[in-house]
Design a protein around this motif. Sequence first.
Motif, PDB file in Angstrom:
ATOM      1  N   SER A  38       0.844  -1.243  -0.006  1.00 31.86           N
ATOM      2  CA  SER A  38       0.111  -0.036   0.014  1.00 31.86           C
ATOM      3  C   SER A  38       0.939   1.373  -0.024  1.00 31.86           C
ATOM      4  N   VAL A  39       2.105   1.085   0.081  1.00 31.79           N
ATOM      5  CA  VAL A  39       3.123   2.392   0.201  1.00 31.79           C
ATOM      6  C   VAL A  39       3.113   3.003  -1.659  1.00 31.79           C
ATOM      7  N   HIS A  40       3.375   4.102  -1.640  1.00 34.86           N
ATOM      8  CA  HIS A  40       3.747   4.695  -2.514  1.00 34.86           C
ATOM      9  C   HIS A  40       5.055   5.698  -2.785  1.00 34.86           C
ATOM     10  N   GLY A  41       5.136   5.941  -4.081  1.00 36.88           N
ATOM     11  CA  GLY A  41       6.424   6.504  -4.599  1.00 36.88           C
ATOM     12  C   GLY A  41       7.206   5.837  -5.370  1.00 36.88           C
ATOM     13  N   TYR A  42       8.595   6.241  -5.481  1.00 39.56           N
ATOM     14  CA  TYR A  42       9.182   5.702  -6.225  1.00 39.56           C
ATOM     15  C   TYR A  42      11.021   5.769  -5.907  1.00 39.56           C
ATOM     16  N   VAL A  43      11.808   4.930  -6.137  1.00 38.82           N
ATOM     17  CA  VAL A  43      13.142   4.994  -6.028  1.00 38.82           C
ATOM     18  C   VAL A  43      13.988   4.786  -7.391  1.00 38.82           C
ATOM     19  N   ASP A  44      15.319   5.258  -7.252  1.00 39.67           N
ATOM     20  CA  ASP A  44      16.142   4.905  -8.273  1.00 39.67           C
ATOM     21  C   ASP A  44      16.459   3.336  -8.205  1.00 39.67           C
ATOM     22  N   GLU A  45      16.775   2.808  -9.212  1.00 37.25           N
ATOM     23  CA  GLU A  45      16.904   1.263  -9.077  1.00 37.25           C
ATOM     24  C   GLU A  45      17.951   0.889  -8.029  1.00 37.25           C
ATOM     25  N   GLU A  46      19.077   1.493  -8.066  1.00 38.41           N
ATOM     26  CA  GLU A  46      20.044   0.958  -6.873  1.00 38.41           C
ATOM     27  C   GLU A  46      19.586   1.134  -5.422  1.00 38.41           C
ATOM     28  N   PHE A  47      18.272   1.836  -5.418  1.00 40.36           N
ATOM     29  CA  PHE A  47      17.864   2.266  -3.992  1.00 40.36           C
ATOM     30  C   PHE A  47      16.793   1.344  -3.712  1.00 40.36           C
ATOM     31  N   HIS A  48      16.658   0.075  -4.401  1.00 33.01           N
ATOM     32  CA  HIS A  48      15.400  -0.533  -4.045  1.00 33.01           C
ATOM     33  C   HIS A  48      15.515  -1.221  -2.619  1.00 33.01           C
ATOM     34  N   ALA A  49      16.376  -1.303  -2.014  1.00 33.23           N
ATOM     35  CA  ALA A  49      16.412  -1.701  -0.620  1.00 33.23           C
ATOM     36  C   ALA A  49      15.758  -0.666   0.212  1.00 33.23           C
ATOM     37  N   VAL A  50      15.891   0.511  -0.039  1.00 33.20           N
ATOM     38  CA  VAL A  50      15.162   1.563   0.547  1.00 33.20           C
ATOM     39  C   VAL A  50      13.698   1.478   0.558  1.00 33.20           C
ATOM     40  N   ARG A  51      12.960   1.172  -0.607  1.00 34.46           N
ATOM     41  CA  ARG A  51      11.773   0.830  -0.695  1.00 34.46           C
ATOM     42  C   ARG A  51      11.399  -0.492  -0.034  1.00 34.46           C
ATOM     43  N   ASP A  52      12.113  -1.526  -0.149  1.00 31.24           N
ATOM     44  CA  ASP A  52      11.722  -2.660   0.684  1.00 31.24           C
ATOM     45  C   ASP A  52      11.604  -2.299   2.149  1.00 31.24           C
ATOM     46  N   ALA A  53      12.620  -1.720   2.706  1.00 32.35           N
ATOM     47  CA  ALA A  53      12.745  -1.352   4.222  1.00 32.35           C
ATOM     48  C   ALA A  53      11.252  -0.550   4.480  1.00 32.35           C
ATOM     49  N   PHE A  54      10.787   0.422   3.719  1.00 33.83           N
ATOM     50  CA  PHE A  54       9.766   1.375   4.068  1.00 33.83           C
ATOM     51  C   PHE A  54       8.570   0.526   3.923  1.00 33.83           C
ATOM     52  N   GLN A  55       8.490  -0.624   3.141  1.00 36.94           N
ATOM     53  CA  GLN A  55       7.345  -1.644   3.080  1.00 36.94           C
ATOM     54  C   GLN A  55       7.390  -2.316   4.279  1.00 36.94           C
ATOM     55  N   ARG A  56       8.454  -2.910   4.684  1.00 38.14           N
ATOM     56  CA  ARG A  56       8.569  -3.612   5.880  1.00 38.14           C
ATOM     57  C   ARG A  56       8.100  -3.088   7.063  1.00 38.14           C
ATOM     58  N   ASN A  57       8.481  -1.788   7.327  1.00 40.59           N
ATOM     59  CA  ASN A  57       7.791  -0.837   8.431  1.00 40.59           C
ATOM     60  C   ASN A  57       6.412  -0.990   8.399  1.00 40.59           C
ATOM     61  N   PHE A  58       5.602  -0.959   7.205  1.00 38.54           N
ATOM     62  CA  PHE A  58       4.291  -0.891   7.307  1.00 38.54           C
ATOM     63  C   PHE A  58       3.898  -2.336   7.244  1.00 38.54           C
ATOM     64  N   GLY A  59       4.432  -3.281   6.659  1.00 36.62           N
ATOM     65  CA  GLY A  59       3.951  -4.700   6.815  1.00 36.62           C
ATOM     66  C   GLY A  59       3.886  -5.184   8.343  1.00 36.62           C
ATOM     67  N   GLU A  60       5.183  -5.062   8.833  1.00 32.22           N
ATOM     68  CA  GLU A  60       5.280  -5.373  10.198  1.00 32.22           C
ATOM     69  C   GLU A  60       4.705  -4.662  11.465  1.00 32.22           C
ATOM     70  N   GLY A  61       3.822  -3.570  11.014  1.00 34.47           N
ATOM     71  CA  GLY A  61       2.924  -2.855  11.715  1.00 34.47           C
ATOM     72  C   GLY A  61       3.668  -1.963  12.677  1.00 34.47           C
ATOM     73  N   LEU A  62       4.696  -1.416  12.240  1.00 32.83           N
ATOM     74  CA  LEU A  62       5.545  -0.224  12.842  1.00 32.83           C
ATOM     75  C   LEU A  62       5.113   1.000  12.671  1.00 32.83           C
ATOM     76  N   GLU A  63       4.626   1.339  11.486  1.00 34.45           N
ATOM     77  CA  GLU A  63       3.705   2.564  11.072  1.00 34.45           C
ATOM     78  C   GLU A  63       2.099   2.554  11.348  1.00 34.45           C
ATOM     79  N   ARG A  64       1.845   2.954  12.501  1.00 37.84           N
ATOM     80  CA  ARG A  64       0.554   2.990  13.162  1.00 37.84           C
ATOM     81  C   ARG A  64      -0.524   3.785  12.241  1.00 37.84           C
ATOM     82  N   GLU A  65       0.157   4.879  11.589  1.00 35.08           N
ATOM     83  CA  GLU A  65      -0.658   5.769  10.984  1.00 35.08           C
ATOM     84  C   GLU A  65      -0.005   6.243   9.570  1.00 35.08           C
TER      85      GLU A  65
END
Length: 432
Positions: A38-65
């Motif tokens: 459900s997260v949005h936005g974009y990253v340069d190809e070499e920064f895909h790990a940043v998107r993965d980390a951002f998604q994990r924060n939401f998927g693991e319930g660490l982002e309440r809002e």
Amino acid sequence: MVNYANFDQFGLLYLLMAPLVLQPFFSSLLSPHINDDSVHGYVDEEFHAVRDAFQRNFGEGLEREGAAFAVYRHGRRVAHLWGGFADGESNRKWKPTTRSVLFSATKAIASLVIATLVDRGLIDYEDRVVTHWPGYGQYGKNSTTIEDVLSHKAGVPYLDEDVLMDDVIGGLSLLEKVERTKPLWMPGTASGYHAVTFGFIVDGIVRKVDPKGRSLKTYFQEEIAEPHNLDISIGVEKKEAPFLARITMPSMWEYVRDIFKDPKILVMLGLMHFRFDTIVHRIKENPKWLIANYDTMSLNDPDVVSLPLPAVTGVSSADDLARLFSLAIHGEILSNMTLTTLAEPTLNSWHLEKVTIWPVMKGHGFFYERHPLIPGAFTFGHPGYGCQFVHVDPKSGISLAYVSNGLKTGSGELCGPYTRLLRATYNSIRYI
């Protein structure tokens, strides 16, 4: 830095015991590695790990809002991500331009203003404050330097008199109260975090130094934000307040979960509350109307968030905040000479912090960390209450910002969602 000055002590005692009782339950919650689509936005190809980390924060319930994260490298945006809700109660989703309160990360903006005055030759970090503001020298404050103020060595973590909202709105009456305050320690001899008064003093310095006599809020708006098309302000107009991300506080269960994950949070809570001096109590009572505890968040009040508090009420999107400091380190706002001055702290970590008891490297209004990749180098920036953060790395050409409205139990190095994103950013540039 973590600020738990308003956390109820009965609740703290509960927290001290709860991890022991609930350890088996929370052990089962610490392991999932879930992505969230459900997260949005974009990253340069070499920064895909940043998107993965951002998604994990939401998927693991660490982002309440909701939350947003932006990274600039060598003056170019390489990541801009957002997700969740700007207001969960009304189902208002976070957008790329959503602005949120920065809390103490606002101090980075105030410190950048001072750096521009240094850059323009109007002031020097080693100047005594009274050189520009003669009235400040009362009650033993005469020797205080600009750098003493910026590194929290001014000895004024709270004012002797009550601070009213009208004082902040008027400005000049507040400066008079600053002048009449006696320092708790001899200025320059020790450091103790000036959570709110940092902004009062820095604003006074700007008013006295600026040839036009502008407040820090107005100077920043006219000299930095507007020329660079940045939607950043120190306080907002009351009519804009409903459009900000609405802040929510962590639940008791989140405190327990996060303490179990990182016991250093428990150490910080103990240092902040089980002590024999009254300094933390005095800070939270001055001003009385600025409340952030487990069931009250005064910065959701338009009357409060509209106040020009250069230590607290900065408002920005993650993208604009990251771009601001990208402009600063790439010659658009500061010269190379001033950047060289900002490159290293003036106060190392081996000192007794009189307020937080948690030593951090400070200087020029920023907090510093050792560079994760370059020996001998430093990064700088500033954390904000509940896990806001701006991080600046001139050596790697990086500036990044993280903001969220579902406040966390820790800030800076004790904020898991942010540190995960920071690690992912540096892992992405390690080999490029």
